[in-house]
Design a protein around this motif. Structure first.
Motif, short mmCIF file in Angstrom:
data_model
loop_
_atom_site.label_atom_id
_atom_site.label_comp_id
_atom_site.label_asym_id
_atom_site.label_seq_id
_atom_site.Cartn_x
_atom_site.Cartn_y
_atom_site.Cartn_z
N GLY A 58 -25.82 47.90 21.76
CA GLY A 58 -24.66 48.54 21.15
C GLY A 58 -23.59 48.88 22.16
O GLY A 58 -23.83 48.89 23.37
N PRO A 59 -22.35 49.15 21.72
CA PRO A 59 -21.26 49.52 22.63
C PRO A 59 -21.67 50.65 23.56
O PRO A 59 -22.23 51.65 23.14
CB PRO A 59 -20.15 49.95 21.67
CG PRO A 59 -20.41 49.15 20.43
CD PRO A 59 -21.90 49.08 20.32
N THR A 72 -19.83 45.25 24.34
CA THR A 72 -19.74 45.38 22.88
C THR A 72 -21.11 45.32 22.24
O THR A 72 -21.48 46.17 21.42
CB THR A 72 -18.84 44.28 22.30
OG1 THR A 72 -17.57 44.34 22.92
CG2 THR A 72 -18.70 44.44 20.80
N THR A 111 -18.44 53.74 21.32
CA THR A 111 -17.33 52.80 21.27
C THR A 111 -17.28 51.99 22.56
O THR A 111 -17.90 52.33 23.57
CB THR A 111 -15.98 53.53 21.10
OG1 THR A 111 -15.68 54.27 22.29
CG2 THR A 111 -16.01 54.46 19.91
N SER A 151 -14.45 48.34 19.67
CA SER A 151 -15.72 48.21 18.95
C SER A 151 -16.32 49.59 18.73
O SER A 151 -16.21 50.47 19.59
CB SER A 151 -16.70 47.34 19.73
OG SER A 151 -16.19 46.04 19.91
N THR A 152 -16.94 49.75 17.57
CA THR A 152 -17.59 51.01 17.21
C THR A 152 -18.99 50.72 16.70
O THR A 152 -19.19 49.77 15.93
CB THR A 152 -16.79 51.75 16.12
OG1 THR A 152 -15.45 51.97 16.59
CG2 THR A 152 -17.43 53.08 15.79
N ASN A 153 -19.95 51.51 17.15
CA ASN A 153 -21.33 51.32 16.74
C ASN A 153 -21.87 52.60 16.12
O ASN A 153 -21.72 53.69 16.67
CB ASN A 153 -22.20 50.94 17.94
CG ASN A 153 -23.63 50.58 17.52
OD1 ASN A 153 -23.85 49.60 16.85
ND2 ASN A 153 -24.59 51.40 17.94
N THR A 213 -22.30 47.44 14.12
CA THR A 213 -21.24 47.31 15.13
C THR A 213 -20.05 46.60 14.50
O THR A 213 -20.19 45.50 13.98
CB THR A 213 -21.72 46.52 16.35
OG1 THR A 213 -22.86 47.18 16.92
CG2 THR A 213 -20.62 46.43 17.40
N LYS A 224 -16.10 45.30 15.28
CA LYS A 224 -15.13 45.00 16.32
C LYS A 224 -13.77 44.77 15.68
O LYS A 224 -13.60 43.85 14.87
CB LYS A 224 -15.57 43.77 17.12
CG LYS A 224 -14.72 43.47 18.34
CD LYS A 224 -15.31 42.29 19.12
CE LYS A 224 -14.52 41.99 20.37
NZ LYS A 224 -15.08 40.83 21.12
N ARG A 260 -18.18 41.98 12.18
CA ARG A 260 -19.21 43.02 12.09
C ARG A 260 -20.59 42.40 12.24
O ARG A 260 -20.85 41.30 11.76
CB ARG A 260 -19.11 43.73 10.74
CG ARG A 260 -20.13 44.86 10.55
CD ARG A 260 -19.96 45.50 9.18
NE ARG A 260 -20.24 44.55 8.11
CZ ARG A 260 -19.68 44.58 6.91
NH1 ARG A 260 -18.77 45.49 6.64
NH2 ARG A 260 -20.00 43.69 6.00
#
Length: 751
Positions: A175-176, A186, A517, A553-555, A578, A580, A603
């Motif tokens: 993960g990020p 990412t 992130t 990017s967010t996880n 995740t 992006k 995603r």
């Protein structure tokens, strides 16, 4: 040093808590499974608190050369991470971490980092197509990670071959992870942990191996205590072998790692190491894929033999580390790394792809890296709660020069694999550099892990990175268009954060949630220069640089971890998603520098399960499975929307078992599975006409301890001689072939 010294953060982490820890869609299926695991193990277990005032270490049978990060008595289970910024044990860290210990590595029989990583769930390999260099290229959870490779917590420069002879363990964060890693990460990051000099005792281990396909390998690991304050350690490697069933493709590697530790004062420790590696290979260039029929000719290979097909890599990297105990609760550490790597190759391969026929790929790359990381670590009770605070400053200077070779072909004699004929006959010369990238980055970060009470612990971290980017490109002509010599320059900064919470009402388990992130900058893949579709710098349609925002990017992840069997077995389960945003997309001609800026979104989501350690006193295991789904959500090209990611396996699994049949004999095996993989360029959506089939590969091993000094190990790789393929070119035509069946016998003597 007192038992409460900050250097013992991990071992005393629960003193303040007042008790001892014993350390339809994929998402819907995973949620049910994770809940079932938690409910089954929770029960009415809630131990009375035990206050730990001191840590008493009695006599131990642990050998001095044992992995210092693994769980004693459970060699397949890592207890903690090597990076001191991860202040809690793995069982208490709110993030998916796959950790492969040196015992797991050795018994698997795999000696290259790419082979070990590609067998892990959620990780695939990329190919060295025209847009990026040939070398170890990793894809974690569907996202490029070839620049997200670290050694001992500092970024590792260059795209090179990486060996395992001097590693204690391999740590893969999923993960990020930009709070720790900086730009990129990412899908995750890889940290290799090297063997360090130890003050425990003197030892020397010699190991030699012979096997099929002219396999020869020798290693030396020796530690010497010079005096009460100084110790040095030396690791050496020599290996030479044909690639299984793919001769005349060969691999020849030599390496050395020398490390030292000096206890300058009671409070100051100085550590240093220098790593040298050389690889001189005649590479396996892959085989032909007919993208019209989908037929792969697994026995077709073309390798030049007159010195014209080669891949040579080299690394020279020095690291200096200072550890200063300011007080019992405050510690300062500083790491400095200076390194250079190189990667040169001429590779010929027959392709039935877009151009067809015999193709050649040439390139050279030189990387110079200077990095410095300073961490102030404060571990103390504030306002009635334990805080472990990390305040850090990091500087990195990366310089990458790249060019190619000119090949003069006197004649071309195309012959299939395993013949004595040459693909290329002629000469070659190294051309001047065509690109040079200079990237300076300054980063600051702050993290805090707070123990609120017996059941709750929270983590928070923020990081800001500011960079100066300068890419010089020589005059070039591509497909009839000439671009003059150009320098592209820009500066930018980005902020990332990472938050997690761990809830542990049970003695042996917890549930957690985390949010993190990461950011990718335009042109962040140093090996790709102006190849926009592969992570190089993207320009507008006129070839001019246009300021693009960093990709974001967010996880989101929820999971559970259970440390059972007297802390000898760790079970994990995690749901993740995740996303992006602001993806920088290459246009239809992915080899060009033109692109569509911040127009994409994709995603990846799924579940990952893990197990490591002792199932019984005689049975050990390392197991992982990833069930994932990927989707392109937005794109400049509507045809991409809805497509999965390229070089992405929806399902993958790895199981390594070891059974101690007798006090001297251990037997085991490895099973690796990957579902289908589709071709295509990164972040643009996969092509449904370019497909690699799923595969299952079985390995076997046996180890016999003759006496206290002498041991034997036998390995059989790919027992059933499965034809399988690990990566495919964007346009099809060429695929990488997995190793055929091979066997070897190793003898180890320790004195």
């Amino acid at each position: 040093m007192s038992a409460n010294k900050l250097g013992d953060i991990s071992t005393r982490r629960n003193a303040i808590k007042g008790k001892e820890w014993n350390e339809g869609s994929p998402l819907s299926r995973a949620g049910t499974l994770a809940f079932a695991i938690s409910a089954a193990m929770a029960g009415p277990v809630h131990a009375d608190g035990v206050t730990l005032d001191t840590l008493v270490v009695g006599e131990s049978a642990i050998e001095a050369d044992a992995n210092p990060y693994s769980e004693p008595g459970a060699p397949y289970k890592a207890k903690r991470l090597s990076d001191t910024r991860h202040t809690r044990d793995i069982a208490e860290t709110p993030q998916t971490m796959t950790v492969i210990t040196k015992e797991t590595i050795a018994e698997s029989g795999k000696t290259e980092l790419k082979d070990i990583l590609s067998a892990q769930p959620g990780i695939t390999l990329g190919s060295g197509e025209g847009g990026n260099s040939f070398g170890d290229r990793y894809i974690i959870r569907g996202y490029e990670a070839r620049s997200d490779v670290y050694t001992d917590g500092l970024r590792e420069p260059g795209l090179i071959t990486r060996e395992t002879f001097a590693l204690e363990q391999i740590e893969v964060s999923k993960g990020p992870n930009s709070t720790f890693a900086g730009r990129g990460s990412t899908g995750g990051a890889v940290n290799s942990v090297t063997k360090k000099a130890t003050m425990e005792e003197n030892f020397t281990t010699l190991e030699g191996g012979l096997g099929t396909d002219k396999y020869k390998r020798g290693t030396l690991d020796t530690n010497y205590i010079v005096n009460d304050d100084l110790a040095v350690r030396l690791n050496l490697l020599y290996t030479d072998a044909d690639i299984a069933d793919r001769a005349p493709a060969t691999e020849n590697r030599q390496g050395a790692l020398i490390s030292g530790v000096f206890q300058a004062t009671d409070d100051l420790k100085v550590s240093a190491d220098f790593y040298h590696f050389e690889g001189d290979d005649k590479p396996d260039s892959g085989t032909s894929l007919d993208r019209t029929t989908g037929v792969i000719d697994s026995k077709q290979q073309y390798v030049g033999q007159d010195g014209l097909d080669f891949q040579k890599t080299q690394a020279d990297i020095g690291t200096l580390k200072l550890d200063l105990d300011i007080t019992d609760e405050i510690r300062l550490e500083n790491k400095t790394r200076l390194g250079s790597t190189s990667n040169d190759y001429i590779i010929s391969v027959y392709s039935s792809g877009r151009t067809g026929g015999l193709r050649s790929f040439t390139g050279w790359q030189e990387n110079d890296y200077l990095g410095n990381q300073t961490n102030l670590i404060i571990d103390k009770n504030l306002n009635g709660h334990r805080h472990t605070i990390i305040a850090g400053l990091e500087y990195a200077n990366e310089e990458t020069k790249a060019g190619d070779y000119s090949v003069t072909t006197d004649s071309v004699n195309i012959q299939p694999y395993n013949t004595d004929n040459s693909s290329w006959i002629g000469s070659y010369s190294k051309n001047d550099k065509s690109t040079q990238l200079n990237l300076d980055t300054i980063s600051i970060y702050l993290m805090d892990t707070v123990t609120l009470n017996d059941d709750w612990e929270v983590f928070g971290g923020v990081r800001y990175d500011y960079f100066d980017y300068e890419l010089w490109a020589a005059e070039r002509t591509s497909r009839g268009v000439t671009t003059p010599e150009t320098t592209y320059e820009y500066s930018d900064g980005f902020l990332n954060s990472h938050f997690g919470v761990v809830f542990s009402p049970w003695e042996h388990g917890n549930v957690y949630a985390s949010w993190s992130t990461s950011s990718n900058i335009n042109g962040g893949e140093a090996d790709s220069a102006l190849n926009c579709g592969y992570g190089g710098l993207c320009t507008d349609s006129d070839g001019n640089y246009k300021n693009a925002d960093p990709e974001q990017s967010t996880n989101l992840e929820i999971g559970t971890k259970w440390n059972i069997m007297d802390e000898k077995l760790l079970l994990t389960a995690a749901l993740f998603r995740t996303t992006k945003d602001d993806v920088i997309e290459g246009d239809n001609d992915s080899y060009a520098s033109n692109g569509s800026l911040n127009t994409g979104k994709n995603r990846v989501q799924g579940i990952e399960l893990g197990l490591s350690g002792n199932i019984t006193p005689k049975l050990s295991a390392q197991f992982g499975v990833a069930i994932m789904d990927s989707e392109t959500l937005e794109s400049y090209d509507d045809a991409n929307v809805g497509l999965p990611k390229a070089n992405f396996a929806d399902n993958s699994a790895n199981l390594q078992l070891r059974y101690q049949a007798t006090p001297k004999l251990a037997v085991g095996g490895v099973v690796t599975y990957s579902s289908e993989i589709y071709g295509g360029q990164p972040d643009a959506g996969a092509s449904d006409t370019i497909e690699l089939p799923d595969y299952t590969v079985y390995d076997l091993f046996a180890a016999y301890q003759v006496n206290d000094q002498l041991s034997l190990r036998a390995n059989i790789q790919n027992l059933t001689d499965e034809d399988y393929y690990t990566a495919v070119y964007r346009s099809g035509g060429i695929v990488y072939v997995g190793d055929a069946r091979s066997a070897n016998l190793s003898l180890s003597y320790k004195f």
